[in-house]
Write a protein that holds these residues in place. Sequence first.
Motif, PDB file in Angstrom:
ATOM      1  N   PRO A 278       0.834  -1.206   0.000  1.00  0.00           N
ATOM      2  CA  PRO A 278       0.000   0.000   0.000  1.00  0.00           C
ATOM      3  C   PRO A 278       0.869   1.255   0.000  1.00  0.00           C
ATOM      4  O   PRO A 278       1.807   1.377   0.790  1.00  0.00           O
ATOM      5  N   GLY A 279       0.568   2.157  -0.929  1.00  0.00           N
ATOM      6  CA  GLY A 279       1.353   3.382  -1.047  1.00  0.00           C
ATOM      7  C   GLY A 279       2.589   3.253  -1.906  1.00  0.00           C
ATOM      8  O   GLY A 279       3.336   4.214  -2.071  1.00  0.00           O
TER       9      GLY A 279
ATOM     10  N   ASP B  54      -3.041   1.522  -4.189  1.00  0.00           N
ATOM     11  CA  ASP B  54      -3.524   2.774  -3.618  1.00  0.00           C
ATOM     12  C   ASP B  54      -2.696   3.161  -2.405  1.00  0.00           C
ATOM     13  O   ASP B  54      -2.199   2.297  -1.669  1.00  0.00           O
ATOM     14  N   ALA B  55      -2.577   4.458  -2.185  1.00  0.00           N
ATOM     15  CA  ALA B  55      -1.910   4.966  -0.992  1.00  0.00           C
ATOM     16  C   ALA B  55      -2.920   5.116   0.132  1.00  0.00           C
ATOM     17  O   ALA B  55      -4.050   5.561  -0.090  1.00  0.00           O
ATOM     18  N   PRO B  56      -2.569   4.733   1.351  1.00  0.00           N
ATOM     19  CA  PRO B  56      -3.452   4.968   2.493  1.00  0.00           C
ATOM     20  C   PRO B  56      -3.796   6.445   2.615  1.00  0.00           C
ATOM     21  O   PRO B  56      -2.964   7.314   2.336  1.00  0.00           O
ATOM     22  N   THR B  57      -5.005   6.733   3.048  1.00  0.00           N
ATOM     23  CA  THR B  57      -5.464   8.119   3.172  1.00  0.00           C
ATOM     24  C   THR B  57      -5.561   8.568   4.622  1.00  0.00           C
ATOM     25  O   THR B  57      -5.986   9.685   4.897  1.00  0.00           O
TER      26      THR B  57
ATOM     27  N   THR C 145       4.550   8.002  -5.925  1.00  0.00           N
ATOM     28  CA  THR C 145       4.371   7.269  -4.669  1.00  0.00           C
ATOM     29  C   THR C 145       5.580   7.328  -3.734  1.00  0.00           C
ATOM     30  O   THR C 145       5.564   6.663  -2.692  1.00  0.00           O
ATOM     31  N   MET C 146       6.605   8.094  -4.072  1.00  0.00           N
ATOM     32  CA  MET C 146       7.703   8.190  -3.121  1.00  0.00           C
ATOM     33  C   MET C 146       7.221   8.788  -1.797  1.00  0.00           C
ATOM     34  O   MET C 146       7.594   8.331  -0.708  1.00  0.00           O
TER      35      MET C 146
ATOM     36  N   ILE D 241       7.422   6.409   1.837  1.00  0.00           N
ATOM     37  CA  ILE D 241       8.309   6.661   2.973  1.00  0.00           C
ATOM     38  C   ILE D 241       7.543   6.782   4.284  1.00  0.00           C
ATOM     39  O   ILE D 241       8.155   6.731   5.363  1.00  0.00           O
ATOM     40  N   ARG D 242       6.219   6.886   4.229  1.00  0.00           N
ATOM     41  CA  ARG D 242       5.457   7.047   5.470  1.00  0.00           C
ATOM     42  C   ARG D 242       5.449   5.791   6.328  1.00  0.00           C
ATOM     43  O   ARG D 242       5.117   5.859   7.521  1.00  0.00           O
ATOM     44  N   ILE D 243       5.811   4.638   5.766  1.00  0.00           N
ATOM     45  CA  ILE D 243       5.891   3.436   6.587  1.00  0.00           C
ATOM     46  C   ILE D 243       6.944   3.608   7.687  1.00  0.00           C
ATOM     47  O   ILE D 243       6.815   3.054   8.786  1.00  0.00           O
TER      48      ILE D 243
END
Length: 420
Positions: free
Chosen positions: A140-141, A146-149, A329-330, A334-336
């Motif tokens: 995800p992301g 899809d990227a988490p919202t 999606t970079m 990186i939010r992980i």
Amino acid sequence: MHFLSEGEFEPFEVPEFSKEKQQQLIEKITNVVWPNELEKDYGWTLGAPSWAVKSLVKEWQTFEWEESRVEMAQWHHYRMKIEGLLIHYVHERSSNPHAVPIVLLHGWPSTFYEFHKIINPLRDGLHGNQAFHVIAPSLPGFGFSDAPTEKGYGVAKMASTINALMVNLGYDKYMYHGGDWGGIIGKWIATRHNDHCKAYHTNLPMVLPPMPTPRNLIFYPFKVLKFFSSLVLGFDNVYGVGKTILGGATFANAERNRDCGYRSIQGTKPYTLAYGLSDSPVGLLGWMLEKYHDWTFHPAERQDTEALPETIAPKEFLTQVSLYWLTNTMSSSIRIYYECLHQNEMIKVVLPRVKIPVAVCAFAHDISRMPKDWLETSTDLQQYNEMISGGHFPALEEPEMLIEDLQQFGRRIKQQNKHF
């Protein structure tokens, strides 16, 4: 328009670059404001040097996305609805009736394309060896998922997503391989979803050393004593030179680990970093290149003078970079790091013992290596192989070695469980 329900999936086509996106990219990589550098060349000690970035930017100017797209289009791509997100994955079923389901999970800064050299050989049972039903998702992301919202998509949530994908595909029992975040998420799956995940293979194990727990004192007293001796005498003196590399031991403390600066900012202020990586393709390339150089195996005489190792072609690296750029999606990938740090998940990953069969392949220049003793006390270690080359991206660097290791473990698992 058909809206998918939870667990439903639909075919997915790898997109072309729009003319507008292609023109935007060319304009940005031909009109670059290059950073100021010191007069003396200090190799890679300050990060990716401009000579290395410039050489790959030049190749990117003539890079043909369509060639990479056609290669990826040979596989069956889908997207499945899982907890409101469309999760992309490659699903290549083997014609071999004895094939074992396996999920291959990438990390950062990578994509599902990291496995492009091993998908077909694993599916087809290269050299008449163990065959697999191959599933290679995009986290995800990352990439085409899809990227988490909203906040919350850390290791636990990612693990739940990947396990749900496999179960929804009808694989009630499956084998797992991953490195980097794929290895970390895999450890969570191996310990929390082992009603479905029945075998765990990784090149990045995350385990505790032989602590004096009741179990270790009963079954491994010598290994416990050996570990405490290593704290006095040094890891290299007790376990052997280079057998213990704890690159991830500190998540964001640059005073203890000079290579963890990227984790510090991605784990604390990912938004601020994301502007440069989202708007500048050269910034994106440079940020990724540092890892593809530092985390891979180079002969000593070429360590400072080549951008990529000989084992990774510029086209392969640029395909990965282009996937990030094309999908923007970079910033979401990186939010992980932020999620893992703020949910204190790393200790929750490391603590549990893995009770399902485990295989570890230790490549020569991976960012972390742990002694076999540690693995034996913290997992049901059934296979351990040390490689003379390769690094953090073994599916790209040494695909034949990785394929053979996976087939060896897969065959062992199949023999243990005929109904797998």
